[in-house]
Design a protein around this motif. Structure first.
Motif, PDB file in Angstrom:
ATOM      1  N   SER A   9      21.097  57.823 -45.513  1.00  0.00           N
ATOM      2  CA  SER A   9      22.466  57.409 -45.163  1.00  0.00           C
ATOM      3  C   SER A   9      22.768  56.009 -45.687  1.00  0.00           C
ATOM      4  CB  SER A   9      22.661  57.481 -43.651  1.00  0.00           C
ATOM      5  OG  SER A   9      21.936  56.463 -42.990  1.00  0.00           O
ATOM      6  N   HIS A  10      21.788  55.120 -45.628  1.00  0.00           N
ATOM      7  CA  HIS A  10      22.001  53.775 -46.171  1.00  0.00           C
ATOM      8  C   HIS A  10      22.071  53.801 -47.697  1.00  0.00           C
ATOM      9  CE1 HIS A  10      21.907  51.439 -42.519  1.00  0.00           C
ATOM     10  NE2 HIS A  10      20.787  51.997 -42.133  1.00  0.00           N
ATOM     11  N   LEU A  60      23.270  56.293 -49.393  1.00  0.00           N
ATOM     12  CA  LEU A  60      24.620  56.805 -49.653  1.00  0.00           C
ATOM     13  C   LEU A  60      25.650  55.684 -49.563  1.00  0.00           C
ATOM     14  CD1 LEU A  60      24.917  60.232 -47.785  1.00  0.00           C
ATOM     15  CD2 LEU A  60      25.054  59.832 -50.227  1.00  0.00           C
ATOM     16  N   GLN A  61      25.545  54.877 -48.505  1.00  0.00           N
ATOM     17  CA  GLN A  61      26.493  53.778 -48.332  1.00  0.00           C
ATOM     18  C   GLN A  61      26.410  52.801 -49.509  1.00  0.00           C
ATOM     19  OE1 GLN A  61      28.714  53.523 -45.992  1.00  0.00           O
ATOM     20  NE2 GLN A  61      29.504  51.466 -46.425  1.00  0.00           N
ATOM     21  N   ASP A  78      31.947  53.867 -48.108  1.00  0.00           N
ATOM     22  CA  ASP A  78      32.169  54.332 -46.743  1.00  0.00           C
ATOM     23  C   ASP A  78      32.211  55.851 -46.639  1.00  0.00           C
ATOM     24  OD1 ASP A  78      32.193  51.771 -45.880  1.00  0.00           O
ATOM     25  OD2 ASP A  78      34.385  51.589 -45.757  1.00  0.00           O
ATOM     26  N   PHE A  79      32.011  56.309 -45.431  1.00  0.00           N
ATOM     27  CA  PHE A  79      31.887  57.737 -45.126  1.00  0.00           C
ATOM     28  C   PHE A  79      33.177  58.499 -45.418  1.00  0.00           C
ATOM     29  CE2 PHE A  79      32.524  61.158 -41.986  1.00  0.00           C
ATOM     30  CZ  PHE A  79      31.444  61.970 -42.296  1.00  0.00           C
ATOM     31  N   ASP A 131      30.991  63.113 -49.275  1.00  0.00           N
ATOM     32  CA  ASP A 131      29.557  62.995 -48.979  1.00  0.00           C
ATOM     33  C   ASP A 131      28.830  64.301 -49.279  1.00  0.00           C
ATOM     34  OD1 ASP A 131      30.088  60.465 -48.154  1.00  0.00           O
ATOM     35  OD2 ASP A 131      28.959  60.623 -46.273  1.00  0.00           O
ATOM     36  N   HIS A 147      25.617  58.187 -41.681  1.00  0.00           N
ATOM     37  CA  HIS A 147      26.489  57.518 -42.653  1.00  0.00           C
ATOM     38  C   HIS A 147      27.823  57.141 -42.024  1.00  0.00           C
ATOM     39  CE1 HIS A 147      28.572  57.538 -46.855  1.00  0.00           C
ATOM     40  NE2 HIS A 147      28.278  56.325 -46.443  1.00  0.00           N
ATOM     41  N   ARG A 148      28.305  57.941 -41.100  1.00  0.00           N
ATOM     42  CA  ARG A 148      29.566  57.674 -40.416  1.00  0.00           C
ATOM     43  C   ARG A 148      29.552  56.300 -39.718  1.00  0.00           C
ATOM     44  NH1 ARG A 148      32.913  61.819 -38.560  1.00  0.00           N
ATOM     45  NH2 ARG A 148      31.122  63.232 -38.668  1.00  0.00           N
ATOM     46  N   HIS A 203      28.093  53.552 -40.776  1.00  0.00           N
ATOM     47  CA  HIS A 203      27.894  52.417 -41.678  1.00  0.00           C
ATOM     48  C   HIS A 203      29.189  51.913 -42.305  1.00  0.00           C
ATOM     49  CE1 HIS A 203      23.881  53.573 -41.004  1.00  0.00           C
ATOM     50  NE2 HIS A 203      23.689  54.354 -42.044  1.00  0.00           N
ATOM     51  N   SER A 263      23.259  47.386 -47.252  1.00  0.00           N
ATOM     52  CA  SER A 263      22.584  48.690 -47.245  1.00  0.00           C
ATOM     53  C   SER A 263      21.181  48.576 -47.840  1.00  0.00           C
ATOM     54  CB  SER A 263      23.409  49.713 -48.031  1.00  0.00           C
ATOM     55  OG  SER A 263      24.682  49.878 -47.456  1.00  0.00           O
TER      56      SER A 263
END
Length: 1046
Positions: free
Chosen positions: A172-173, A175-176, A181-182, A187, A211-212, A214, A222
């Motif tokens: 998730s980090h 991805l950020q 942002d989510f 995603d 992820h939501r 972050h 991140s």
């Protein structure tokens, strides 16, 4: 056997702290050469044909570099680093797969064509070679970005194994960092086209859920989160090398900053610290580790790898890791042999970590600002948002719990971390909203006009009160940010405890090698601030009550919060035992929570500024103590049941395998810094502390003082309680010690048999036909056991013999055997000759043995029956049939890495410390240590360091435990004090401060500074009394106990 093919002698270094004494290694460079001049002077033709080399970068892009066909590895490395504009290049290397398909590091001092078989067709790749224990030591933001890419690669290749929750959180980090942002649809689309994990589809829901949370987190933040999470994992930076031990057990070897590691599967079962290793060598396929001798006891460990090449490859990596992390200067040139050479001359040829850190700190390159953007930009209007936050978060900032600004930041270092200089924070340029080139996730901004002085920016950033709170979650418990138990066994709804720090890990390290940046530094302002506090001795006694109460409450939480959470999660404890355990300890915990608040309020008023007549009302503690001691009497019934609780818990762990497994796993958590059942004794022991502290207050006050009457009455109340519980405490401490030994000894079934009392444990040397062999002896009221400790993953002691005390005789025999401090033990089974480390130690053992023998004479045949039922007889022979030769052969096997069991045991329990420090501890010593527990803030200084580091220090069980603040849930490091001496600094130490005491064991020296004369004297007193063992050490005569505890 064959001759040694490669040898590397581990030079004695002061430890893994930057800034200690310098020590140099050996290099293959000529005198006067450095790495670059060596490359330049290498013979090369002017018109040599170019060789195209394909290199995969950490972002999976492939670059083709043209180099001369006979160029050295260093030339290729330099080209890659120049291409990337990489400053902290020494952490990285280039690796390639050999014909056997395992990865090899490219050597700088060899031509590329002599290492890579088909260089034109082989794909080389850039990778992180040296993983520092604390990524906060990485000075460049760009370097941290590349480290995050390495973590991403390790996840995809299943090198960085972890729980599903942790893997999802890491992704998730990432991805950020890559797409911002989510956005659920984008995603999911991104995860379809990018594989981060082998089982990614199964975890997609968790990844999106994390992820939501972050939103608003910048790419640099991140990257920070990825490294912070990854560095806590056991597999961080680990590269396995398949091997087997002498018994054929399949294992994995690895190397890290701390030493050589041994794994069984993915479980670490042993660490051979660099400080313990004397020499590394290999013979064909055999990898040898020679450890430093402990007294006359020596050991060489042997592991078998798949081939000679694999063995030599692993040996080279060990040499490089040791040099990079442990040495401070570039290795000195090694003189070349005139006629012939013997063995490999390989040595590490780059900069050490110390040199690299100094170079970055001193060079102007560090001041270049960076522009960090998302590495993969969406085709979305959201990417044109002009409000991009600056990267102004110091990397040394710890993870914080979302929505919990009051929670303490997790310290970003470990017990093994190298002490880096004060963090130098870069300045960052504001990203342009129009510069959205997907390839430009990291670009250097050469415009130095925007760069402020580094030190000034660092100060500004550290002072910013509104720095962004990093959104982090517990690594393995993402849903358990707080614990509110709804069951009848639960605590009050107001009782919520953050579970972030309950990460499982190895036991605290034996030496507190903490980063100087890890604790708050004392400033001159603190000096004037301290002078404003009251100077009355009563105030500092009250402050001691507060400090020790804080530690006591944290100890209770180990049971009421952490252990409860563990057994509920696994449903491992029967309901009846749950009720018995928690219904007895929960009310005590709730009472002390309220009591602590009351003490904190009183001390706050005592320290505060107010009118003299108002102030006087609060400059006392007796009324608070009297009120609460009277209330505490209501809990005596609960305390009397602790005997039953301890017994039933021990029975249940023997009966229920699931509970036993949860119990053992819980003892491995950092929060359980002592054996678990020790915490169940804390409530009764705390009453003894109240009695001693109130006694000091009454002694300090005059009879006319307004606080004297309350203190005296409070002392009467607590004395009444302790007199009722004294006998129970002695019995409980004995039972606790027996159960602890039961877990740590292999070869005995029923050590906790009724009527058996523990008397002394310690190290002696047993005389055999092969000389003196180190043994651990355990003296009980009915028998004497002797054991040995193998260098295995268990850290347990294997019983070699047991002698009944019935009919035993002990005689001094120095003259007969010409061995110092030697005495002979005659028993019905056999006769053994042992030697102690000092004459004082010999006296303690002989006295305790003689007292125990006298007591055994008065007993009946019961002790013989206990002995027969307790000790496991694994062969058909009786103990007297075991010859010296057979026993010595067993010793040889037990001293090597059998690796037959995977249970881990704490390395700073008293038996392990006695083993390494060649000393002994009696039951009376344990009782005295219980009475001499202390907590509080101290300033610590190493012998060769500058400045003082403020730490919360807890002294218990012969050991100092170090915390960053009193709010921390588990210690950063520990220092066992058996064998240490405590004294005041001498002039040669150069200490110009007041209230400083010095701890020393051989060459290990630490200085600690207290805030007042009273506090200084108390620390000196408790450490002296707990580490200076009295001559008479048996608890068999309770009347003598008082003479040693005054």
């Amino acid at each position: 056997m064959g001759e040694i093919e490669g040898t590397y002698r581990i030079l004695q270094t002061p430890g893994s702290r930057l800034g200690a004494q310098k020590s140099s290694g050996v290099s293959t460079l000529e005198p006067g050469q450095n790495l670059l001049t060596a490359m330049a002077s290498s013979p090369a033709k002017a018109h040599e044909r170019d060789l195209p080399i394909k290199i995969k970068m950490l972002d999976n892009t492939v670059e083709v570099l043209d180099v001369e066909s006979k160029c050295y590895g260093q030339t290729l490395l330099t080209e890659v680093y120049k291409h990337l504009n990489l400053i902290e290049s020494d952490y990285f290397g280039i690796e390639f797969q050999n014909i056997q398909s395992y990865w090899i590091w490219l050597e700088p001092m060899k031509p590329v064509i002599k290492q890579v078989r088909r260089p034109k067709t082989t794909m080389l790749r850039l990778a992180v070679k040296f993983f520092p224990p604390d990524p906060g030591q990485l000075q460049e933001e760009y370097t941290r970005y590349l480290f995050a890419l390495q973590i991403k690669r390790d996840l995809a290749e299943e090198r960085l194994t972890c729980s599903d929750n942790t893997a999802a959180l890491l992704v998730s980090h990432l991805l950020q960092s890559e797409i911002g942002d989510f956005d659920e649809s984008e995603d999911r689309e991104h995860l379809k086209t990018n594989q981060y994990l082998p089982n990614q589809e199964k975890l997609e829901g968790k990844i999106l859920e994390f992820h939501r949370k972050h939103v608003g987190q910048t790419p640099a933040e991140s990257d920070f989160q990825v490294l912070e999470i990854a560095r806590k994992l056991e597999m961080y930076g680990i590269r396995f090398h398949l091997a087997s031990d002498r018994e054929g057990t399949k294992i994995n070897l690895a190397v890290s900053h701390m030493g050589v590691l041994v794994f069984q599967g993915n479980t670490k079962i042993n660490t051979f610290n660099w400080s313990k290793v004397r020499k590394l060598s290999f013979k064909r396929k055999r990898f040898l580790i020679k450890l430093h001798p402990e007294g006359p006891y020596q050991d060489t460990l042997e592991f078998l790898l798949g081939s000679r090449d694999e063995c030599k490859n692993f040996w080279k990596i060990c040499v490089e890791y040791h040099t990079f992390f442990r040495l401070f200067d570039q290795p000195k040139p090694k003189a070349k042999a005139v006629f012939f050479t013997r063995g490999s001359s390989f040595r590490y040829s780059g900069r050490t970590q110390k040199q690299l850190v100094d170079y970055i700190k001193d060079s102007g390159m560090k001041r270049t600002p960076y522009e960090r953007r998302h590495s993969k930009v969406r085709a979305s209007t959201r990417t044109s948002n002009t409000d991009v936050p600056k990267q102004s978060v110091p990397f040394t900032e710890g993870l914080r719990t979302p929505g919990s600004p009051a929670s303490t930041a997790a310290p970003f270092h470990s017990g093994h971390s190298l002490a880096s200089p004060a963090s130098i924070l870069p300045t960052f340029a504001e990203p342009s909203p129009f510069s959205l080139d997907p390839r430009a996730s990291y670009t250097r901004n050469p415009d130095k006009a925007t760069a402020a002085p580094v030190e000034e920016v660092g100060r500004k950033l550290m002072q910013q009160p509104g720095s962004p709170v990093l959104q982090g979650l517990p690594v393995d418990h993402p849903q358990l940010s707080s614990l509110v138990l709804k069951s009848p066994l639960g605590l009050s709804p107001a009782f919520q405890v953050n579970l972030n720090a309950a990460t499982q890990g190895s036991s605290p390290v034996l030496s507190p090698v903490l980063s100087d940046a890890g604790g708050a530094r004392i400033e001159e302002d603190d000096e004037t601030k301290r002078k404003r506090y009251p100077t009355d001795k009563a105030y500092f006694i009250a402050k001691e009550i507060l400090a020790t109460e804080r530690t006591y409450l944290k100890d209770l939480e180990v049971i009421t919060v952490w252990f409860r959470s563990a057994v509920i999660k696994e449903n491992a404890m029967p309901e009846g035992l749950m009720t018995l355990l928690f219904s007895n300890i929960d009310p005590i915990y709730e009472f002390h929570r309220a009591f602590l608040k009351e003490i904190e309020q009183r001390l706050s008023l005592w320290e505060g500024r107010s009118n003299a007549h108002v102030k006087g009302d609060y400059q006392r503690i007796g009324d608070v103590m009297l009120r609460n001691m009277r209330s505490l009497k209501e809990f005596t019934g609960y305390l009397q049941k602790h005997d039953e609780v301890l017994t039933e818990l021990e029975k249940a762990t023997k009966r229920l395998k699931k509970l036993e497994m949860v119990y053992k796993e819980f003892e491995l958590q950092k929060v359980c810094y002592l054996p678990l059942n020790t915490f169940l004794l804390k409530p009764i022991q705390r009453l003894m502390h109240y009695k001693l502290i109130l006694g000091r207050l009454c002694k300090h006050y005059t009879a006319e003082h307004r606080d004297f009457a309350d203190c005296r009455n409070a002392l009467k109340e607590v004395t009444e309680m302790t007199s009722q519980l004294q006998h129970s405490l002695i019995r409980l401490e004995n039972f606790q010690k027996l159960t602890e030994l039961q877990h740590d000894l292999i070869g005995i079934d029923n050590l906790t048999a009724p009527g058996r009392e523990f008397i002394r444990e310690g190290c002696l040397y047993k005389l055999t036909k092969k000389g003196l062999q180190q043994r651990m002896f355990f003296l009980f009221s009915d028998m004497l056991l002797y054991t040995s400790k193998g260098v295995t993953g268990t850290n347990q002691f294997k019983i070699h013999g047991h002698l009944s005390l019935h009919g035993m005789l002990v005689e001094e025999s120095e003259n007969e055997w010409s061995v110092p401090h030697c005495f002979t033990i005659y028993s019905a089974q056999k006769t053994i000759v042992v030697a102690a480390s000092t004459r004082l130690e010999m006296g303690k053992w002989m006295e305790d043995l003689n007292v125990a023998i006298e007591m055994a004479k008065k007993s009946t045949e019961k002790s013989e029956m206990l002995l027969e039922n307790s000790v496991c007889n694994r062969s058909n022979r009786s103990s007297d049939e075991v010859s010296v030769e057979q026993e010595s052969e067993d010793d040889i096997h037990s001293s090597h890495s059998s690796l037959d069991r995977q249970s881990h045991h704490r390395a700073n329990t008293t038996m392990h410390v006695c083993w390494y420090r060649n000393t002994s501890v009696s039951m009376t010593d344990h009782s005295v240590a219980v009475e001499n527990q202390l907590s509080g803030y101290l300033l610590r200084k190493f012998k060769n360091s500058n400045g003082w580091q403020k730490l919360w220090v807890v002294f218990t069980n012969f050991c100092l435990f170090f915390y960053k603040t009193h709010q921390d849930d588990y210690p950063l490091a520990s220092l066992p004090l058996l064998g240490y001496t405590v004294s005041c600094p001498v002039e040669a130490d150069g200490i110009q401060k007041d209230y400083v005491f010095k701890l020393q064991f051989k060459s290990h020296v630490y200085f600690f500074r207290a805030e007042s004369k009273y506090t200084f004297e108390r620390w000196m007193e408790v450490i002296k009394r707990a580490t200076s063992s009295p001559a008479r050490s048996s608890l068999l005569f309770p009347k003598e106990k008082d003479t040693h505890t005054d």
